[in-house]
Design a protein around this motif. Structure first.
Motif, PDB file in Angstrom:
ATOM      1  N   LEU A   4       0.959 -19.502  -5.145  1.00  0.00           N
ATOM      2  CA  LEU A   4      -0.357 -19.394  -5.756  1.00  0.00           C
ATOM      3  C   LEU A   4      -0.438 -20.312  -6.965  1.00  0.00           C
ATOM      4  O   LEU A   4       0.544 -20.482  -7.694  1.00  0.00           O
ATOM      5  CB  LEU A   4      -0.619 -17.964  -6.226  1.00  0.00           C
ATOM      6  N   ARG A   5      -1.609 -20.933  -7.151  1.00  0.00           N
ATOM      7  CA  ARG A   5      -1.841 -21.773  -8.326  1.00  0.00           C
ATOM      8  C   ARG A   5      -3.169 -21.354  -8.953  1.00  0.00           C
ATOM      9  O   ARG A   5      -4.176 -21.200  -8.260  1.00  0.00           O
ATOM     10  CB  ARG A   5      -1.879 -23.250  -7.973  1.00  0.00           C
ATOM     11  N   PHE A   6      -3.139 -21.207 -10.273  1.00  0.00           N
ATOM     12  CA  PHE A   6      -4.307 -20.845 -11.055  1.00  0.00           C
ATOM     13  C   PHE A   6      -4.554 -21.949 -12.075  1.00  0.00           C
ATOM     14  O   PHE A   6      -3.642 -22.701 -12.406  1.00  0.00           O
ATOM     15  CB  PHE A   6      -4.061 -19.508 -11.783  1.00  0.00           C
ATOM     16  N   THR A   7      -5.746 -22.018 -12.609  1.00  0.00           N
ATOM     17  CA  THR A   7      -6.047 -23.059 -13.594  1.00  0.00           C
ATOM     18  C   THR A   7      -5.331 -22.824 -14.916  1.00  0.00           C
ATOM     19  O   THR A   7      -5.081 -23.771 -15.662  1.00  0.00           O
ATOM     20  CB  THR A   7      -7.561 -23.157 -13.854  1.00  0.00           C
ATOM     21  N   PHE A  16      -5.002 -11.027 -11.396  1.00  0.00           N
ATOM     22  CA  PHE A  16      -4.025  -9.951 -11.223  1.00  0.00           C
ATOM     23  C   PHE A  16      -4.410  -8.686 -11.991  1.00  0.00           C
ATOM     24  O   PHE A  16      -3.619  -7.732 -12.039  1.00  0.00           O
ATOM     25  CB  PHE A  16      -2.641 -10.419 -11.711  1.00  0.00           C
ATOM     26  N   ALA A  17      -5.600  -8.639 -12.591  1.00  0.00           N
ATOM     27  CA  ALA A  17      -5.989  -7.544 -13.488  1.00  0.00           C
ATOM     28  C   ALA A  17      -5.718  -6.160 -12.898  1.00  0.00           C
ATOM     29  O   ALA A  17      -5.233  -5.268 -13.595  1.00  0.00           O
ATOM     30  CB  ALA A  17      -7.452  -7.681 -13.879  1.00  0.00           C
ATOM     31  N   ASP A  18      -6.005  -5.968 -11.627  1.00  0.00           N
ATOM     32  CA  ASP A  18      -5.799  -4.654 -11.001  1.00  0.00           C
ATOM     33  C   ASP A  18      -4.327  -4.341 -10.758  1.00  0.00           C
ATOM     34  O   ASP A  18      -3.987  -3.208 -10.418  1.00  0.00           O
ATOM     35  CB  ASP A  18      -6.545  -4.567  -9.666  1.00  0.00           C
ATOM     36  N   ASP A  67       4.829 -12.261   0.196  1.00  0.00           N
ATOM     37  CA  ASP A  67       3.899 -12.053   1.306  1.00  0.00           C
ATOM     38  C   ASP A  67       2.478 -12.110   0.750  1.00  0.00           C
ATOM     39  O   ASP A  67       2.278 -12.053  -0.470  1.00  0.00           O
ATOM     40  CB  ASP A  67       4.159 -10.698   1.961  1.00  0.00           C
ATOM     41  N   SER A  68       1.503 -12.191   1.622  1.00  0.00           N
ATOM     42  CA  SER A  68       0.103 -12.215   1.184  1.00  0.00           C
ATOM     43  C   SER A  68      -0.280 -10.896   0.536  1.00  0.00           C
ATOM     44  O   SER A  68       0.223  -9.832   0.925  1.00  0.00           O
ATOM     45  CB  SER A  68      -0.830 -12.462   2.376  1.00  0.00           C
ATOM     46  N   VAL A  69      -1.180 -10.981  -0.429  1.00  0.00           N
ATOM     47  CA  VAL A  69      -1.732  -9.804  -1.094  1.00  0.00           C
ATOM     48  C   VAL A  69      -3.253  -9.918  -1.004  1.00  0.00           C
ATOM     49  O   VAL A  69      -3.816 -10.943  -1.417  1.00  0.00           O
ATOM     50  CB  VAL A  69      -1.282  -9.737  -2.574  1.00  0.00           C
ATOM     51  N   PRO A  70      -3.910  -8.884  -0.456  1.00  0.00           N
ATOM     52  CA  PRO A  70      -5.373  -8.932  -0.386  1.00  0.00           C
ATOM     53  C   PRO A  70      -5.970  -9.168  -1.776  1.00  0.00           C
ATOM     54  O   PRO A  70      -5.510  -8.632  -2.775  1.00  0.00           O
ATOM     55  CB  PRO A  70      -5.749  -7.538   0.137  1.00  0.00           C
ATOM     56  N   GLY A  71      -6.972 -10.030  -1.824  1.00  0.00           N
ATOM     57  CA  GLY A  71      -7.630 -10.347  -3.080  1.00  0.00           C
ATOM     58  C   GLY A  71      -7.017 -11.530  -3.809  1.00  0.00           C
ATOM     59  O   GLY A  71      -7.605 -12.033  -4.768  1.00  0.00           O
ATOM     60  N   LEU A  72      -5.827 -11.968  -3.402  1.00  0.00           N
ATOM     61  CA  LEU A  72      -5.195 -13.115  -4.047  1.00  0.00           C
ATOM     62  C   LEU A  72      -5.086 -14.323  -3.118  1.00  0.00           C
ATOM     63  O   LEU A  72      -4.673 -15.389  -3.540  1.00  0.00           O
ATOM     64  CB  LEU A  72      -3.807 -12.739  -4.570  1.00  0.00           C
ATOM     65  N   ALA A  73      -5.478 -14.153  -1.858  1.00  0.00           N
ATOM     66  CA  ALA A  73      -5.351 -15.229  -0.863  1.00  0.00           C
ATOM     67  C   ALA A  73      -6.125 -16.484  -1.260  1.00  0.00           C
ATOM     68  O   ALA A  73      -5.707 -17.595  -0.934  1.00  0.00           O
ATOM     69  CB  ALA A  73      -5.795 -14.739   0.503  1.00  0.00           C
ATOM     70  N   GLU A  74      -7.216 -16.319  -2.003  1.00  0.00           N
ATOM     71  CA  GLU A  74      -8.012 -17.497  -2.392  1.00  0.00           C
ATOM     72  C   GLU A  74      -7.248 -18.437  -3.319  1.00  0.00           C
ATOM     73  O   GLU A  74      -7.626 -19.595  -3.482  1.00  0.00           O
ATOM     74  CB  GLU A  74      -9.319 -17.069  -3.044  1.00  0.00           C
ATOM     75  N   PHE A  75      -6.148 -17.959  -3.920  1.00  0.00           N
ATOM     76  CA  PHE A  75      -5.361 -18.780  -4.840  1.00  0.00           C
ATOM     77  C   PHE A  75      -4.137 -19.409  -4.163  1.00  0.00           C
ATOM     78  O   PHE A  75      -3.393 -20.144  -4.804  1.00  0.00           O
ATOM     79  CB  PHE A  75      -4.913 -17.937  -6.040  1.00  0.00           C
ATOM     80  N   GLU A  76      -3.931 -19.093  -2.878  1.00  0.00           N
ATOM     81  CA  GLU A  76      -2.789 -19.650  -2.156  1.00  0.00           C
ATOM     82  C   GLU A  76      -2.977 -21.147  -1.950  1.00  0.00           C
ATOM     83  O   GLU A  76      -4.074 -21.622  -1.693  1.00  0.00           O
ATOM     84  CB  GLU A  76      -2.622 -18.961  -0.798  1.00  0.00           C
ATOM     85  N   ILE A  77      -1.876 -21.869  -2.099  1.00  0.00           N
ATOM     86  CA  ILE A  77      -1.878 -23.311  -1.858  1.00  0.00           C
ATOM     87  C   ILE A  77      -0.892 -23.608  -0.729  1.00  0.00           C
ATOM     88  O   ILE A  77      -0.062 -22.757  -0.382  1.00  0.00           O
ATOM     89  CB  ILE A  77      -1.500 -24.109  -3.128  1.00  0.00           C
ATOM     90  N   ASP A  78      -0.966 -24.796  -0.177  1.00  0.00           N
ATOM     91  CA  ASP A  78       0.007 -25.197   0.840  1.00  0.00           C
ATOM     92  C   ASP A  78       1.404 -25.183   0.228  1.00  0.00           C
ATOM     93  O   ASP A  78       1.568 -25.542  -0.954  1.00  0.00           O
ATOM     94  CB  ASP A  78      -0.304 -26.595   1.371  1.00  0.00           C
TER      95      ASP A  78
END
Length: 91
Positions: A4-7, A16-18, A67-78
């Motif tokens: 995962l990559r964030f700005t 990750f707030a929750d 592994d994937s986590v629901p709600g964080l998939a949008e931040f996954e990178i190749d």
């Protein structure tokens, strides 16, 4: 394994707030292990005056998940060709 990559760290904390525990990063989200890598530095190819390699920060704040986590998939990178860190046994 998911990369995962964030700005920024602030953006990662917001995503990750929750999952934060008293403001701290979790070790796991469900069964997915969390590895907060942070800012990654790579050599530039230049040497400093003391012959140490000059390092430059890559864009973003990085977190690895086993592994994937629901709600964080949008931040996954190749997956990177040469990841900074991986989980033991990850392929």
């Amino acid at each position: 394994m998911k990369f995962l990559r964030f700005t920024s760290e602030a953006a990662a904390r917001a995503a990750f707030a929750d999952h934060l525990i008293e403001g701290e990063w979790p070790a796991y989200i469900g069964t997915a292990a969390v590895d907060v890598v942070g800012t990654i530095h790579r050599p530039t190819g230049k040497l400093l005056a003391d012959d140490a390699p000059e390092m430059a920060a890559l864009d973003g704040f990085h977190i690895n998940l086993s592994d994937s986590v629901p709600g964080l998939a949008e931040f996954e990178i190749d997956p990177p060709t040469t990841p900074a860190r991986v989980f033991f046994g990850a392929t």
